[in-house]
Scaffold this motif. Structure first.
Motif, PDB file in Angstrom:
ATOM      1  N   LEU A 100       0.805  -1.220   0.000  1.00 47.90           N
ATOM      2  CA  LEU A 100       0.000   0.000   0.000  1.00 47.90           C
ATOM      3  C   LEU A 100       0.837   1.267   0.000  1.00 47.90           C
ATOM      4  N   PRO A 101       0.254   2.386  -0.432  1.00 47.21           N
ATOM      5  CA  PRO A 101       0.964   3.673  -0.340  1.00 47.21           C
ATOM      6  C   PRO A 101       1.144   4.071   1.117  1.00 47.21           C
ATOM      7  N   ILE A 102       2.067   4.967   1.359  1.00 44.44           N
ATOM      8  CA  ILE A 102       2.465   5.302   2.715  1.00 44.44           C
ATOM      9  C   ILE A 102       1.306   5.853   3.540  1.00 44.44           C
ATOM     10  N   ASP A 103       0.383   6.587   2.909  1.00 44.52           N
ATOM     11  CA  ASP A 103      -0.703   7.185   3.680  1.00 44.52           C
ATOM     12  C   ASP A 103      -1.790   6.177   4.045  1.00 44.52           C
ATOM     13  N   ALA A 104      -1.653   4.932   3.619  1.00 48.48           N
ATOM     14  CA  ALA A 104      -2.605   3.888   3.999  1.00 48.48           C
ATOM     15  C   ALA A 104      -2.225   3.218   5.311  1.00 48.48           C
ATOM     16  N   TYR A 105      -1.073   3.590   5.883  1.00 52.43           N
ATOM     17  CA  TYR A 105      -0.592   2.981   7.124  1.00 52.43           C
ATOM     18  C   TYR A 105      -0.860   3.896   8.318  1.00 52.43           C
ATOM     19  N   SER A 106      -1.182   3.292   9.447  1.00 53.28           N
ATOM     20  CA  SER A 106      -1.238   3.983  10.728  1.00 53.28           C
ATOM     21  C   SER A 106      -0.803   2.980  11.791  1.00 53.28           C
ATOM     22  N   ALA A 107      -0.623   3.462  13.014  1.00 57.28           N
ATOM     23  CA  ALA A 107      -0.062   2.582  14.040  1.00 57.28           C
ATOM     24  C   ALA A 107      -0.466   3.044  15.428  1.00 57.28           C
ATOM     25  N   SER A 108      -0.301   2.140  16.410  1.00 57.70           N
ATOM     26  CA  SER A 108      -0.558   2.476  17.807  1.00 57.70           C
ATOM     27  C   SER A 108       0.355   3.594  18.265  1.00 57.70           C
ATOM     28  N   SER A 109       1.589   3.595  17.794  1.00 56.10           N
ATOM     29  CA  SER A 109       2.554   4.659  18.060  1.00 56.10           C
ATOM     30  C   SER A 109       3.690   4.516  17.067  1.00 56.10           C
ATOM     31  N   THR A 110       4.390   5.601  16.830  1.00 54.38           N
ATOM     32  CA  THR A 110       5.586   5.553  15.998  1.00 54.38           C
ATOM     33  C   THR A 110       6.631   6.477  16.614  1.00 54.38           C
ATOM     34  N   SER A 111       7.866   6.307  16.200  1.00 51.98           N
ATOM     35  CA  SER A 111       8.939   7.128  16.755  1.00 51.98           C
ATOM     36  C   SER A 111       8.946   8.536  16.191  1.00 51.98           C
ATOM     37  N   ASN A 112       7.984   8.829  15.301  1.00 49.86           N
ATOM     38  CA  ASN A 112       7.917  10.174  14.718  1.00 49.86           C
ATOM     39  C   ASN A 112       6.578  10.835  15.050  1.00 49.86           C
ATOM     40  N   GLY A 113       6.096  10.539  16.254  1.00 51.58           N
ATOM     41  CA  GLY A 113       4.858  11.166  16.696  1.00 51.58           C
ATOM     42  C   GLY A 113       3.624  10.705  15.971  1.00 51.58           C
ATOM     43  N   GLY A 114       3.651   9.515  15.422  1.00 52.48           N
ATOM     44  CA  GLY A 114       2.487   8.958  14.763  1.00 52.48           C
ATOM     45  C   GLY A 114       2.387   9.246  13.289  1.00 52.48           C
ATOM     46  N   VAL A 115       3.351   9.954  12.714  1.00 51.45           N
ATOM     47  CA  VAL A 115       3.305  10.305  11.295  1.00 51.45           C
ATOM     48  C   VAL A 115       4.096   9.285  10.489  1.00 51.45           C
ATOM     49  N   MET A 116       3.480   8.766   9.414  1.00 49.45           N
ATOM     50  CA  MET A 116       4.166   7.855   8.510  1.00 49.45           C
ATOM     51  C   MET A 116       4.668   8.644   7.303  1.00 49.45           C
ATOM     52  N   VAL A 117       5.960   8.577   7.039  1.00 52.81           N
ATOM     53  CA  VAL A 117       6.530   9.286   5.896  1.00 52.81           C
ATOM     54  C   VAL A 117       7.527   8.391   5.188  1.00 52.81           C
ATOM     55  N   ASN A 118       7.769   8.676   3.906  1.00 48.51           N
ATOM     56  CA  ASN A 118       8.738   7.904   3.130  1.00 48.51           C
ATOM     57  C   ASN A 118      10.168   8.258   3.517  1.00 48.51           C
ATOM     58  N   ASN A 119      11.015   7.250   3.482  1.00 53.85           N
ATOM     59  CA  ASN A 119      12.457   7.439   3.588  1.00 53.85           C
ATOM     60  C   ASN A 119      12.899   8.135   4.869  1.00 53.85           C
TER      61      ASN A 119
END
Length: 701
Positions: free
Chosen positions: A317-336
């Motif tokens: 899927l494209p990057i904006d189709a992902y979400s998560a309980s938490s991420t190391s970037n404050g919950g934002v999914m970005v490429n590279n």
């Protein structure tokens, strides 16, 4: 009705050996105020053993001549050894069981909460203990602890379970000594020659072929395990409410129940004894439905898949189709970005901040048939998920566990892709992967497996954001080694692609520029923040040698803005090395092999002077479309079909091949017809019905 009392000595209480009551009176009362002696003050004798250490532990049953009606019972010691220390229990009349079912809730007792006979422990007592739940398993409260040296349970069930051809047994247990190489007995009888329900890694009925092979049981979890038998002899097994095996065994009279002998957690020989905890055992004198077993096990299944899948394809899927309980970037999914690219084959991965109860969610866009998931670890280091559960939803609000919370096996290294197929497809839009165990940390890249859709009008279109066709149909495969998908990077507001040559993790900026100057293909370099070390060499595309700068953002790769030629000519897509070609089984989409068109948009780095195969098919042998001396042509050269336009290294070219039903072959470069003819080779270059190959030759061409 009180039928008697049971007494024991002190055991090994604080080192008090050989302390026990040898004789006593018994009084009873209905209200705790007025008391009466049992049998007019009869003195009950207990231990007569000369071996006092045995007497210290032995349970002595003293039945009254007739049961008495009472609520309260007092034992009054009359004689003792050393001191009147005692453990005691009460014998009550067995109540009639309710609705031909038995339910043992293990609340400090082996009695049934629905009446009927009690469980007994003829091979030695286990113990009751209180356990706490945790984020991996929700069971808490009082449970019965059984040991591999003792603690098995026996039931004389005939006063309640009178039907021996039809029954259901359901138990919630945790087995501490699960071993894929050793049998552990769960439910047997002597009449079955000690066969029955066992665990040997998998939950199964021994010695039949009924095996729940969808998952290996773990010592870390409680499981609801069930077995039912109907009057026709069909035996069905369940794990956590999910039906996982069914059949009609012929051994042991089809596993009919004996009259009075149900044995739990006791193996013969003794090395087949399990060890663990049980929180519930339930027995019915009938077959209960699949839905009832799911309900008792706390399982709500998702909707079944509506499509009949002939095959599955990977939905990366494209990057904006992902979400998560938490991420190391404050919950934002970005490429590279370091730890924020959860797509398969991305440069890094998803990294949760909190490991417990973490999840990675994927939105497939529409409700569709989901057949499984694909997982990878972290791109450059030893982090991966070893086991996980999967939940799905149609609306991202109501979630259902796949296969009643089945624990799926994941990765064993950081970069291999593991395809995990569900036992049955489900209908959903959203998919969550919930890591349970991991190596070092639960870092993950993931995608979804969906049903292969029928291709549109015999057309396959691979846009190389993944190996999936945008128009339905089969996926491309990479049987000779996988390449990488070139993602987009961002600089000065522009999106553009890049290609790696080499990465040096400890190289300084000046050394990085020098390395680029010495590599004829290099035109760009990139570093970590400021004077941090870490050098990427990039393909040139017309840039001056060794251009680059330090990046001002932590661990974000920077490149100069590309020239117009670079933007137009450099493709975004699948980057492969020599020998890492692609293969396609086109049979489900292309219904004819003698009339077709193939268009490839590619850039070549290793043009050289030799033959480089571009398009082939299994039935063509070593023949096909080749790049030879920087020219596109049909091999063998005696076909006389060679284009005159040169193919330049590191520039994108569109290469086409068509065949008409009468056998005419045409070749194109960038839309220009450059060769045509009726070659007599390879059966006129008809396609193999299940094989088209791109960029691969068994002879390394």
């Amino acid at each position: 009705m009180i039928a008697g009392v049971v007494t024991q000595g002190s055991g090994n209480f604080w080192g008090y050996w050989e302390y026990y009551v040898t004789s006593f009176w018994v009084k009873v009362s209905t209200d705790g105020v007025q008391w009466k002696y049992v049998e007019c003050g009869r003195i009950f004798d207990t231990y007569q053993d000369s071996e006092h250490s045995i007497a210290n532990y032995k349970k002595i049953v003293n039945k009254f001549a007739k049961p008495v009606k009472a609520r309260y019972v007092r034992i009054l010691p009359e004689g003792w050894r050393n001191a009147p220390m005692m453990r005691a229990g009460v014998l009550v009349c067995e109540p009639e069981c309710e609705k031909k079912r038995l339910q043992y809730d293990m609340q400090n007792s082996l009695t049934s909460s629905t009446g009927g006979p009690s469980l007994s422990s003829p091979w030695g007592d286990g113990s009751f203990e209180t356990i706490a739940s945790n984020w991996r398993q929700p069971v808490s409260g009082i449970v019965y602890n059984f040991y591999n040296t003792k603690g098995g349970l026996q039931l004389k069930q005939s006063s309640c379970i009178k039907e021996n051809t039809e029954y259901t047994v359901l138990m919630q247990i945790q087995i501490s000594n699960v071993d894929p190489n050793k049998w552990r007995a769960l439910f047997t009888t002597a009449a079955w020659n000690n066969d029955g329900l066992y665990v040997q890694g998998y939950f199964q009925l021994r010695p039949t072929t009924l095996v729940c092979s969808n998952q290996i049981l773990s010592p870390d979890y409680f499981y609801w395990l069930a077995m039912s038998r109907n009057k026709d002899g069909i035996v069905t097994l369940y794990v956590n409410g999910y039906k996982c095996a069914s059949g009609k065994p012929t051994q042991n009279k089809g596993f009919e129940l004996p009259t009075d002998d149900m044995i739990f957690f006791h193996g013969v020989p003794a090395d087949q004894n399990p060890e663990g905890h049980v929180s519930s055992i339930r027995i019915w004198s009938s077959v209960i439905s699949d839905k009832d077993i799911q309900s008792f096990s706390g399982c709500l299944l998702p909707s079944e898949g509506k499509s009949q899948c002939s095959d599955s394809v990977i939905l990366n899927l494209p990057i904006d189709a992902y979400s998560a309980s938490s991420t190391s970037n404050g919950g934002v999914m970005v490429n590279n970005q370091y730890c924020q690219s959860p797509r398969l084959n991305s440069q890094y991965s998803w990294c949760p901040v909190s490991y417990q109860n973490s999840w990675l969610q994927m939105d497939t866009g529409v409700v569709q048939t989901i057949t499984g998931v694909v997982t990878q670890g972290y791109k450059f280091s030893n982090y991966w998920v070893q086991t996980f559960r999967v939940e799905v939803s149609a609306d991202a609000s109501v979630w259902r566990q796949v296969e009643c919370g089945r624990v799926f096996s994941g990765n064993v290294d950081y970069d291999s892709k593991v395809k995990t197929f569900f036992s049955a497809a489900v209908e959903a839009r959203y998919v969550r992967i919930l890591p349970l165990t991991w190596y070092n940390a639960p870092l993950m890249r993931a995608a979804v497996l969906v049903c292969e859709k029928a291709c549109e009008s015999g057309h396959l279109d691979y846009q190389m954001r993944s190996l999936r066709s945008a128009t339905g149909g089969p996926d491309l495969q990479a049987p000779w080694g996988e390449g990488d998908f070139v993602p987009f990077a961002k600089d000065e507001g522009f999106d553009y692609p890049y290609f790696d040559i080499q990465f040096y993790p400890e190289m300084s900026f000046d050394a990085c520029k020098e390395a680029c100057n010495s590599d004829e293909k290099c035109g760009l370099v990139a570093l970590y923040k400021n004077n941090g070390k870490g050098c990427w060499l990039k393909y040139g595309f017309g840039h001056d040698k060794g251009q680059g700068r330090r990046e001002n953002r932590d661990r974000t790769i920077h490149f100069h803005i590309e020239s117009l030629i670079y933007r137009l000519m450099a493709p975004v897509g699948y980057k492969f090395l020599g020998g890492q070609g692609l293969q396609l089984d086109e049979g489900s989409c292309l219904k004819t092999t003698d009339d077709y068109s193939i268009l490839v948009d590619a850039m070549f780095g290793n043009i050289g002077d030799g033959l480089k195969r571009v398009i082939s098919s299994k039935t063509w042998g070593d023949k096909g479309v080749y790049l030879s001396n920087r020219k596109i042509g049909l091999f063998p050269t005696s076909s006389g079909m060679q284009c005159v336009q040169s193919v330049l290294p590191y520039y994108a070219f569109k290469i086409g091949m068509t065949r008409t039903s009468d056998g005419e072959i045409k070749l194109y470069v960038n839309g220009i017809l450059c060769a045509s003819g009726f070659p007599p080779y390879a059966d006129g270059f008809k396609l193999d019905p299940h094989d088209i190959q791109f960029f691969y030759d068994a002879n390394s061409e």
